[in-house]
Design a protein around this motif. Sequence first.
Motif, PDB file in Angstrom:
ATOM      1  N   ARG A 266       0.824  -1.205   0.000  1.00  0.00           N
ATOM      2  CA  ARG A 266       0.000   0.000   0.000  1.00  0.00           C
ATOM      3  C   ARG A 266       0.852   1.246   0.000  1.00  0.00           C
ATOM      4  NH1 ARG A 266      -3.212   0.363   5.050  1.00  0.00           N
ATOM      5  NH2 ARG A 266      -4.687  -1.020   4.036  1.00  0.00           N
ATOM      6  N   ASN A 267       1.765   1.348   0.950  1.00  0.00           N
ATOM      7  CA  ASN A 267       2.476   2.607   1.168  1.00  0.00           C
ATOM      8  C   ASN A 267       3.756   2.721   0.359  1.00  0.00           C
ATOM      9  OD1 ASN A 267       1.688   1.696   4.447  1.00  0.00           O
ATOM     10  ND2 ASN A 267       0.602   3.315   3.376  1.00  0.00           N
ATOM     11  N   GLN A 268       4.062   3.952  -0.041  1.00  0.00           N
ATOM     12  CA  GLN A 268       5.386   4.248  -0.555  1.00  0.00           C
ATOM     13  C   GLN A 268       6.407   3.919   0.539  1.00  0.00           C
ATOM     14  OE1 GLN A 268       5.500   5.536  -3.888  1.00  0.00           O
ATOM     15  NE2 GLN A 268       3.448   4.760  -3.511  1.00  0.00           N
ATOM     16  N   ARG A 269       7.592   3.490   0.120  1.00  0.00           N
ATOM     17  CA  ARG A 269       8.591   3.067   1.103  1.00  0.00           C
ATOM     18  C   ARG A 269       8.888   4.162   2.126  1.00  0.00           C
ATOM     19  NH1 ARG A 269      14.798   1.315  -0.269  1.00  0.00           N
ATOM     20  NH2 ARG A 269      14.614   3.172  -1.586  1.00  0.00           N
ATOM     21  N   ASN A 270       9.113   5.385   1.652  1.00  0.00           N
ATOM     22  CA  ASN A 270       9.476   6.453   2.588  1.00  0.00           C
ATOM     23  C   ASN A 270       8.301   6.875   3.456  1.00  0.00           C
ATOM     24  OD1 ASN A 270      11.963   6.291   1.465  1.00  0.00           O
ATOM     25  ND2 ASN A 270      12.014   8.361   0.631  1.00  0.00           N
ATOM     26  N   VAL A 271       7.079   6.709   2.962  1.00  0.00           N
ATOM     27  CA  VAL A 271       5.907   6.995   3.794  1.00  0.00           C
ATOM     28  C   VAL A 271       5.827   5.982   4.935  1.00  0.00           C
ATOM     29  CG1 VAL A 271       3.381   6.995   3.867  1.00  0.00           C
ATOM     30  CG2 VAL A 271       4.568   8.118   1.988  1.00  0.00           C
ATOM     31  N   GLU A 427      -8.124   2.839   2.551  1.00  0.00           N
ATOM     32  CA  GLU A 427      -6.979   3.516   1.950  1.00  0.00           C
ATOM     33  C   GLU A 427      -7.450   4.543   0.931  1.00  0.00           C
ATOM     34  OE1 GLU A 427      -5.891   0.573  -1.752  1.00  0.00           O
ATOM     35  OE2 GLU A 427      -5.034   0.080   0.211  1.00  0.00           O
ATOM     36  N   ALA A 428      -6.547   5.421   0.527  1.00  0.00           N
ATOM     37  CA  ALA A 428      -6.836   6.416  -0.504  1.00  0.00           C
ATOM     38  C   ALA A 428      -5.527   6.844  -1.133  1.00  0.00           C
ATOM     39  CB  ALA A 428      -7.565   7.619   0.087  1.00  0.00           C
ATOM     40  N   ALA A 429      -5.609   7.434  -2.321  1.00  0.00           N
ATOM     41  CA  ALA A 429      -4.409   7.895  -3.012  1.00  0.00           C
ATOM     42  C   ALA A 429      -3.784   9.092  -2.311  1.00  0.00           C
ATOM     43  CB  ALA A 429      -4.742   8.256  -4.460  1.00  0.00           C
ATOM     44  N   ALA A 453      -3.142   6.616  10.874  1.00  0.00           N
ATOM     45  CA  ALA A 453      -3.617   7.623   9.909  1.00  0.00           C
ATOM     46  C   ALA A 453      -2.673   7.747   8.724  1.00  0.00           C
ATOM     47  CB  ALA A 453      -3.773   8.970  10.615  1.00  0.00           C
ATOM     48  N   PHE A 454      -1.380   7.816   8.998  1.00  0.00           N
ATOM     49  CA  PHE A 454      -0.400   8.016   7.923  1.00  0.00           C
ATOM     50  C   PHE A 454      -0.371   6.837   6.951  1.00  0.00           C
ATOM     51  CE2 PHE A 454       2.529  11.022  10.585  1.00  0.00           C
ATOM     52  CZ  PHE A 454       1.471  11.907  10.709  1.00  0.00           C
ATOM     53  N   THR A 455      -0.609   5.634   7.461  1.00  0.00           N
ATOM     54  CA  THR A 455      -0.513   4.450   6.600  1.00  0.00           C
ATOM     55  C   THR A 455      -1.813   4.150   5.858  1.00  0.00           C
ATOM     56  OG1 THR A 455      -0.949   3.059   8.552  1.00  0.00           O
ATOM     57  CG2 THR A 455       1.348   3.329   7.867  1.00  0.00           C
ATOM     58  N   ARG A 456      -2.763   5.089   5.852  1.00  0.00           N
ATOM     59  CA  ARG A 456      -3.954   4.933   5.009  1.00  0.00           C
ATOM     60  C   ARG A 456      -3.653   5.324   3.564  1.00  0.00           C
ATOM     61  NH1 ARG A 456      -5.527   1.302   6.909  1.00  0.00           N
ATOM     62  NH2 ARG A 456      -3.627   1.464   8.146  1.00  0.00           N
ATOM     63  N   THR A 457      -2.524   5.986   3.317  1.00  0.00           N
ATOM     64  CA  THR A 457      -2.260   6.477   1.958  1.00  0.00           C
ATOM     65  C   THR A 457      -1.471   5.472   1.130  1.00  0.00           C
ATOM     66  OG1 THR A 457      -1.297   8.260   0.650  1.00  0.00           O
ATOM     67  CG2 THR A 457      -0.138   7.688   2.678  1.00  0.00           C
ATOM     68  N   LYS A 458      -1.882   5.336  -0.119  1.00  0.00           N
ATOM     69  CA  LYS A 458      -1.077   4.549  -1.058  1.00  0.00           C
ATOM     70  C   LYS A 458      -0.297   5.472  -1.992  1.00  0.00           C
ATOM     71  CE  LYS A 458      -4.955   3.863  -4.316  1.00  0.00           C
ATOM     72  NZ  LYS A 458      -5.797   2.844  -4.980  1.00  0.00           N
TER      73      LYS A 458
END
Length: 541
Positions: A266-271, A427-429, A453-458
């Motif tokens: 789901r998440n970008q590596r740095n996110v 999740e959301a973009a 919260a932060f890990t809801r983003t893809k």
Amino acid sequence: MLEGAKALTRTQKRPISDPNASPIAAALAQLEAEIANFDENQRRVALVDVGGPARIRGLAGSGKTVILAMKAAQIHMDNPDQKVLVTFYTRSLRATLKTLITRFYRHYSETDPDWEKIHIRHGWGSSSGPGVYADTSRRYNRSPMPLTEAQKSAGPGKNAFGWAVNDLIESVEIEPFYDHVLIDEGQDFPDSFYRLCYHLTKGERDKKKIVWAYDELQNILNVQMRRPEQLFGKDPDGEFRVDLDRSGAALALGASNDTVLSKTYRNQRNVLVSAHAMGFGVYGHIVQMLEGAEHWKDVGYEVHNEPIEIGKVVELFRPTENSPLDLIPIDNVPVIASHSAINFDAEVNWVTTEIRKFIAGGLNREDVLVISLDDRNAKGYFRAISQNLAENDISSNNIIADPYNEPPFSIPGKVTLSTVYRAKGNEAALVLCVGVDAVSARDRGGRNKLFTAFTRTKGWLRVCGVGANAANISDELTTAAMTAPYMRFVMPDPLVIDTIQRGLSDKKIKAKALRDRYLKDLKEAGLTEEEISEQLKVDVI
């Protein structure tokens, strides 16, 4: 069957007429194409039946929910007369689970699943709606206990849901009802709920087909990770109801009833690395830590300076293979950004400006998720944001407007507004976290809210708040983002922080070490990932 597993994770192709005019949408379209496939380990976990209890551990975005949906669909295809329970904690997750199960089942069938046989149920339910606790109560002619009554009966500081379920278990003799029970978001359920699920599952002790998935880092309710023996308790004969070592004793090499998913999709590596840094507090006030170097490796990190010792610098690195997704870089559109506003109105204006910018860049409105980290003022935030968006002809979907039902989390053409509790499992973009100043960065509950919260983003992450606390958290996040994919900190004394237990018995630790060594030997022998997967299948057989 594996091709069907791949099909489940595919999303519809996002049409992009002009990538130059819609750079954000083009970047997201490429990202979604990369997400299309699970790795072999995840597909194997989804499609192998170990014949008894099983636990799945994984970070946010590692595919736990999809794996359970795959399992439910496969069970229903292979055994259409058996009853399957899929249960979850976050009400808004129901629609996602139903969509996933239906999509996978329809890959092999021209009809929808039989929902009389597959029950997708919220753990609690309501006085009038379905739920595992509510359904069971009604089967025994009992009225499900409302939340207010459970809170009053449980007393201050007690888990009201746990109390209500325990009261049911002690009042009636629960008969088995389901052939299979699949539990998502297991970290949030009280022990008594696991015991209810145990009683509801058919089969002898070590043959009960209960699978539970959880991420101990998402436990907003601030409960330490619990072993199966604690979750399910003991039978009258004094034996633990669920003992993964005991039930897994006959499993072949390569098969496991206790799986750790190290890769995230789901998440970008740095996110993800930044979210971990914020969740632990490594660039501010450290409040919690994993048990040791092996635990960090479980969740996909390399430890560069073992052994980990108190007072010594720890350097962790997340390799690309465990976080393989990357967004196309876009000028003036950083993946992570934060803002400390001078007041509430300025914060709302910053958030809505960001939303308009991303929509102008090609995102659909339903690609956007706003999460309020300020529980007390969430309604005020959403009222102001929705009004501001409406003035710009952007509609919104306020998840907390109907707290007692299970509304769809995402509605086409609308920006989603949610609390972190309702956002779990979704999740959301683009994720925008507002009210970060309300988070207590000096306790585990606050840190876990940030991580969840932060890990809801893809895709992209935006964080904002008002005042000094927001500025401090913004500074921390900036440091984390600049340091990622590394994480560096001085190891604190475990006696003054919370330690998240690895949750593995000595036997499981030894077995995992042997398996890891075996996989390493196969890689060093020159085998590809596909050849290794085939070899593991042979070993299981």
